[in-house]
Design an enzyme around this catalytic site. Structure first.
Site, PDB file in Angstrom:
ATOM      1  N   LYS A  46       0.713  -1.145   0.022  1.00 48.73           N
ATOM      2  CA  LYS A  46       0.062   0.047  -0.150  1.00 48.73           C
ATOM      3  C   LYS A  46       0.927   1.142   0.064  1.00 48.73           C
ATOM      4  O   LYS A  46       0.424   2.471   0.365  1.00 48.73           O
ATOM      5  CB  LYS A  46      -0.850   0.136   1.280  1.00 48.73           C
ATOM      6  CG  LYS A  46      -1.883  -1.066   1.454  1.00 48.73           C
ATOM      7  CD  LYS A  46      -2.878  -0.640   2.445  1.00 48.73           C
ATOM      8  CE  LYS A  46      -2.450  -1.251   3.890  1.00 48.73           C
ATOM      9  NZ  LYS A  46      -3.316  -0.984   4.881  1.00 48.73           N
ATOM     10  N   LYS A  48       3.006   2.156   2.219  1.00 50.22           N
ATOM     11  CA  LYS A  48       3.101   2.547   3.685  1.00 50.22           C
ATOM     12  C   LYS A  48       4.186   1.977   4.461  1.00 50.22           C
ATOM     13  O   LYS A  48       4.220   0.620   4.501  1.00 50.22           O
ATOM     14  CB  LYS A  48       1.702   2.327   4.556  1.00 50.22           C
ATOM     15  CG  LYS A  48       0.885   3.568   4.676  1.00 50.22           C
ATOM     16  CD  LYS A  48      -0.278   3.047   5.608  1.00 50.22           C
ATOM     17  CE  LYS A  48      -1.404   4.019   5.867  1.00 50.22           C
ATOM     18  NZ  LYS A  48      -2.224   3.710   6.475  1.00 50.22           N
TER      19      LYS A  48
HETATM   20  N1  CTP Z   1      -8.994   6.845  12.167  1.00 54.07           N
HETATM   21  C1  CTP Z   1      -9.922   7.391  12.738  1.00 54.07           C
HETATM   22  N2  CTP Z   1      -9.449   8.986  13.318  1.00 54.07           N
HETATM   23  C2  CTP Z   1      -8.080   9.398  12.657  1.00 54.07           C
HETATM   24  C3  CTP Z   1      -7.142   8.458  12.304  1.00 54.07           C
HETATM   25  C4  CTP Z   1      -7.583   7.041  11.814  1.00 54.07           C
HETATM   26  O1  CTP Z   1     -11.011   7.247  12.995  1.00 54.07           O
HETATM   27  N3  CTP Z   1      -7.932  10.588  13.337  1.00 54.07           N
HETATM   28  C5  CTP Z   1      -9.204   5.498  11.791  1.00 54.07           C
HETATM   29  C6  CTP Z   1      -9.278   5.275  10.276  1.00 54.07           C
HETATM   30  O2  CTP Z   1     -10.331   5.854   9.598  1.00 54.07           O
HETATM   31  C7  CTP Z   1      -9.049   3.669  10.180  1.00 54.07           C
HETATM   32  C8  CTP Z   1      -8.359   3.496  11.604  1.00 54.07           C
HETATM   33  O3  CTP Z   1      -8.531   4.675  12.365  1.00 54.07           O
HETATM   34  O4  CTP Z   1     -10.325   3.106  10.145  1.00 54.07           O
HETATM   35  C9  CTP Z   1      -6.977   2.855  11.334  1.00 54.07           C
HETATM   36  O5  CTP Z   1      -6.382   3.648  10.502  1.00 54.07           O
HETATM   37  P1  CTP Z   1      -4.836   4.053  10.115  1.00 54.07           P
HETATM   38  O6  CTP Z   1      -4.811   4.271   8.680  1.00 54.07           O
HETATM   39  O7  CTP Z   1      -4.174   3.043  10.701  1.00 54.07           O
HETATM   40  O8  CTP Z   1      -4.770   5.361  10.794  1.00 54.07           O
HETATM   41  P2  CTP Z   1      -4.190   6.736  10.327  1.00 54.07           P
HETATM   42  O9  CTP Z   1      -3.754   7.759  11.324  1.00 54.07           O
HETATM   43  O10 CTP Z   1      -5.250   7.299   9.677  1.00 54.07           O
HETATM   44  O11 CTP Z   1      -2.884   6.333   9.505  1.00 54.07           O
HETATM   45  P3  CTP Z   1      -2.377   7.031   8.395  1.00 54.07           P
HETATM   46  O12 CTP Z   1      -2.143   8.814   8.509  1.00 54.07           O
HETATM   47  O13 CTP Z   1      -0.931   6.442   7.830  1.00 54.07           O
HETATM   48  O14 CTP Z   1      -3.503   7.031   7.142  1.00 54.07           O
END
Ligand code: CTP
Length: 154
Positions: A46, A48
């Protein structure tokens, strides 16, 4: 009566309050919360790169009291199989994925939850990068100046 099973997927790198609030809301939607945590290999697919390795991310998510079970997420294609295997009632994801998994409505309810504002793993990684780029000698000098200023003001 059959337990209401909720399933969600995510990386959960540098576990933060947005993750915790999402898991809390998901747990309230049913009786059993299953979280599929993306493996390091799948994250690379992905594009990441995670800071915390899979084994530790999985252990952290598993230790959260709202979570009943953790499984690995290793491919895009496993979702239908997971939904069938765990008799999932609700497939839930954060709003960042809105509409992306509507095809799963054939197998269970699909919901997208609002994200917590102001926090993400991406922003934490950016802060870490910024902090690492600061010259530590300069930082120590600045602290030294602050200390002296404090003493002068006392
Ligand atoms: N999520 C959330 N609120 C945030 C960050 C994440 O509700 N502020 C939720 C995402 O929508 C997802 C879950 O947590 O359903 C896991 O998200 P993940 O992608 O691991 O975290 P992110 O902080 O969004 O990471 P990235 O910035 O790498 O996308």
């Amino acid at each position: 009566m059959k337990k209401k099973v909720i399933l969600t997927y995510g990386t959960f790198d540098m576990f933060h309050i947005g993750h915790l609030k999402l898991l809390k809301r998901l747990a309230k939607m049913g009786d059993k919360l299953i979280v599929a945590v993306s493996t390091d290999e799948f994250n690379l697919l992905k594009n990441k790169k995670t800071i915390i390795p899979y084994d530790q991310r999985a252990q952290i998510v598993e230790a959260i009291s709202y979570v009943d079970k953790v499984i690995p997420e290793y491919s895009w294609e496993q979702k239908i199989e997971d939904i069938k295997r765990y008799k999932v009632d609700i497939f839930a994801m954060g709003h960042d994925w809105k509409g992306k998994f509507d095809r799963l409505k054939e197998y269970c309810e699909v919901v997208y939850l609002p994200r917590t504002k102001g926090i993400s793993t991406t922003s934490l990684k950016k802060s870490l990068k910024l902090f690492s780029s600061i010259d530590k000698e300069e930082l120590l000098k600045a602290f030294d100046i602050l200390d002296r200023l404090k003493t002068d003001l006392q």
